[in-house]
Design an enzyme around this catalytic site. Sequence first.
Site, short mmCIF file in Angstrom:
data_model
loop_
_atom_site.label_atom_id
_atom_site.label_comp_id
_atom_site.label_asym_id
_atom_site.label_seq_id
_atom_site.Cartn_x
_atom_site.Cartn_y
_atom_site.Cartn_z
N ARG A 93 -0.26 4.36 -0.42
CA ARG A 93 -1.08 5.57 -0.27
C ARG A 93 -0.63 6.42 0.92
O ARG A 93 -0.15 5.90 1.91
CB ARG A 93 -2.55 5.20 -0.05
CG ARG A 93 -3.22 4.68 -1.30
CD ARG A 93 -4.61 4.20 -1.02
NE ARG A 93 -4.64 2.96 -0.26
CZ ARG A 93 -5.75 2.30 0.06
NH1 ARG A 93 -6.94 2.79 -0.29
NH2 ARG A 93 -5.69 1.17 0.71
N ASP A 140 0.86 -1.19 0.00
CA ASP A 140 0.00 0.00 0.00
C ASP A 140 0.89 1.24 0.00
O ASP A 140 1.61 1.47 0.96
CB ASP A 140 -0.92 -0.02 1.23
CG ASP A 140 -2.09 0.94 1.10
OD1 ASP A 140 -1.97 1.91 0.32
OD2 ASP A 140 -3.11 0.73 1.77
N1 LIG Z 1 -2.23 -2.18 -6.54
C1 LIG Z 1 -3.48 -2.63 -6.58
N2 LIG Z 1 -4.47 -1.78 -6.28
C2 LIG Z 1 -5.73 -2.24 -6.29
C3 LIG Z 1 -6.04 -3.56 -6.62
N3 LIG Z 1 -7.40 -3.70 -6.56
C4 LIG Z 1 -7.88 -2.50 -6.20
N4 LIG Z 1 -6.89 -1.61 -6.03
C5 LIG Z 1 -6.92 -0.24 -5.57
O1 LIG Z 1 -7.13 -0.31 -4.17
C6 LIG Z 1 -7.74 0.88 -3.74
C7 LIG Z 1 -8.94 0.46 -2.88
O2 LIG Z 1 -9.21 1.48 -2.09
P1 LIG Z 1 -10.21 1.53 -0.87
O3 LIG Z 1 -11.41 0.69 -1.12
O4 LIG Z 1 -10.37 2.98 -0.59
O5 LIG Z 1 -9.38 0.99 0.36
P2 LIG Z 1 -9.24 -0.29 1.18
O6 LIG Z 1 -7.84 -0.33 1.70
O7 LIG Z 1 -9.72 -1.48 0.42
O8 LIG Z 1 -10.15 -0.06 2.46
P3 LIG Z 1 -11.73 0.01 2.64
O9 LIG Z 1 -12.36 -0.14 1.30
O10 LIG Z 1 -11.95 1.34 3.25
O11 LIG Z 1 -12.09 -1.08 3.57
C8 LIG Z 1 -8.09 1.66 -4.97
O12 LIG Z 1 -7.10 2.68 -5.16
C9 LIG Z 1 -7.99 0.64 -6.08
O13 LIG Z 1 -7.61 1.19 -7.34
C10 LIG Z 1 -4.97 -4.44 -6.92
O14 LIG Z 1 -5.14 -5.63 -7.16
N5 LIG Z 1 -3.72 -3.91 -6.89
#
Ligand SMILES: Nc1nc2c(ncn2[C@@H]2O[C@H](COP(=O)(O)OP(=O)(O)OP(=O)(O)O)[C@@H](O)[C@H]2O)c(=O)[nH]1
EC number: 3.5.4.25
Length: 352
Positions: free
Chosen positions: A286, A284
């Site tokens: 971010r 992560d």
């Molecule tokens: N690097 C990567 N990013 C992903 C993947 N799948 C989804 N994402 C990214 O993951 C992020 C998901 O964000 P959120 O849903 O805000 O965060 P989270 O950490 O899952 O937490 P909550 O949804 O709040 O429970 C987005 O920026 C998506 O683009 C993946 O397989 N790889």
Amino acid sequence: MTLIPSLAETVSRARADLRMGLPVMIGGHIAAAVETLSAARLADMRALGRPVLAITEWRAETLKARAYDIGLARVQVPADADLAWLRALADPTGDLMTPLKGPLFTDREGDAAPHRAALGLAKSAQLLPAVLMVQAPAQPGLTVLDPAALTELLQAQAAMAPVAAARLPLQASERSRLHIFRPDDGGEEHYAVEIGDPPRDAPVLTRLHSACFTGDVLGSLKCDCGPQLNAALQLMGQQGAGILLYLNQEGRGIGLANKMRAYALQNQGFDTVEANHRLGFDDDERDFRIGAALLRKLGFDQVRLLTNNPRKVTMLEENGISVAERVPLITPRNRHNTGYLDAKAAKSGHLL
Ligand SMILES: Nc1nc2c(ncn2[C@@H]2O[C@H](COP(=O)(O)OP(=O)(O)OP(=O)(O)O)[C@@H](O)[C@H]2O)c(=O)[nH]1
Ligand SMILES: [Zn+2]
């Protein structure tokens, strides 16, 4: 003199340089992102000195290269190595198809600070973290950066300024406004959707949503982003108030191109966390301090946070936003996202 670029402005330029394939100078080294490097520039860099490829510790682990420096390895580039060799080290998409060139020898003497700063810059430009470095005198026209100053700036938090806001009736609520915020470091703009007129002196129902082009816009079944976005807005509409921060941190901060590289690796059988690591990224990348800063700008210091990610709760608390309650945000599983959700729960501590 105000017409001389500030450090933040110089770094923002340097990001653009790397993205177009133009090297920059970092602490007496010419530094070029492998992803955008041309064969002609590789030849010119070679002519000036001994090239070294900086990669992160994560990538080094996959490549079985010894990392003597904290967080990174400096791989010696053989005399006969061409651009394809460098690209194969930088980009794991072909790892399983093409046997890796090795053994790889890595430097252990000398200062790795310029290499570390260069990798930070490449990541912040959403490029693969693989940078070709050659020690050489400053070259005319190239952006010059000091490693310590660059590293400090990459960790600093940009100030966010409100740029524009307007009423924006949504399906979830007709009483909605969209606010745009712009950082002072040339980085991405971020958005806040304000539903209703939430009182500033009580915890506001809040969602920190990271951009997901595939899930939010295309309705991808591989993740839970689209349904989470819609469910959060629906709930805020039903309750009459809420703040949804839409943070432009696509792919957990690695950018859409790298996320698609991660998806290609997932097609090869790696999970979401392993894929990020093989690319050389942390799982992560971010910076959630942005969410706290935007909430404060909007006048809030208490939230009821819609999330399953305990890191978001901790980061807000650490940055002066009190989380009165964590509100789970569970969306339906399907056969494409179930592995992703399990990996997030098992490896990233998500509560499901
Ligand atoms: N690097 C990567 N990013 C992903 C993947 N799948 C989804 N994402 C990214 O993951 C992020 C998901 O964000 P959120 O849903 O805000 O965060 P989270 O950490 O899952 O937490 P909550 O949804 O709040 O429970 C987005 O920026 C998506 O683009 C993946 O397989 N790889
Ligand atoms: Zn998604």
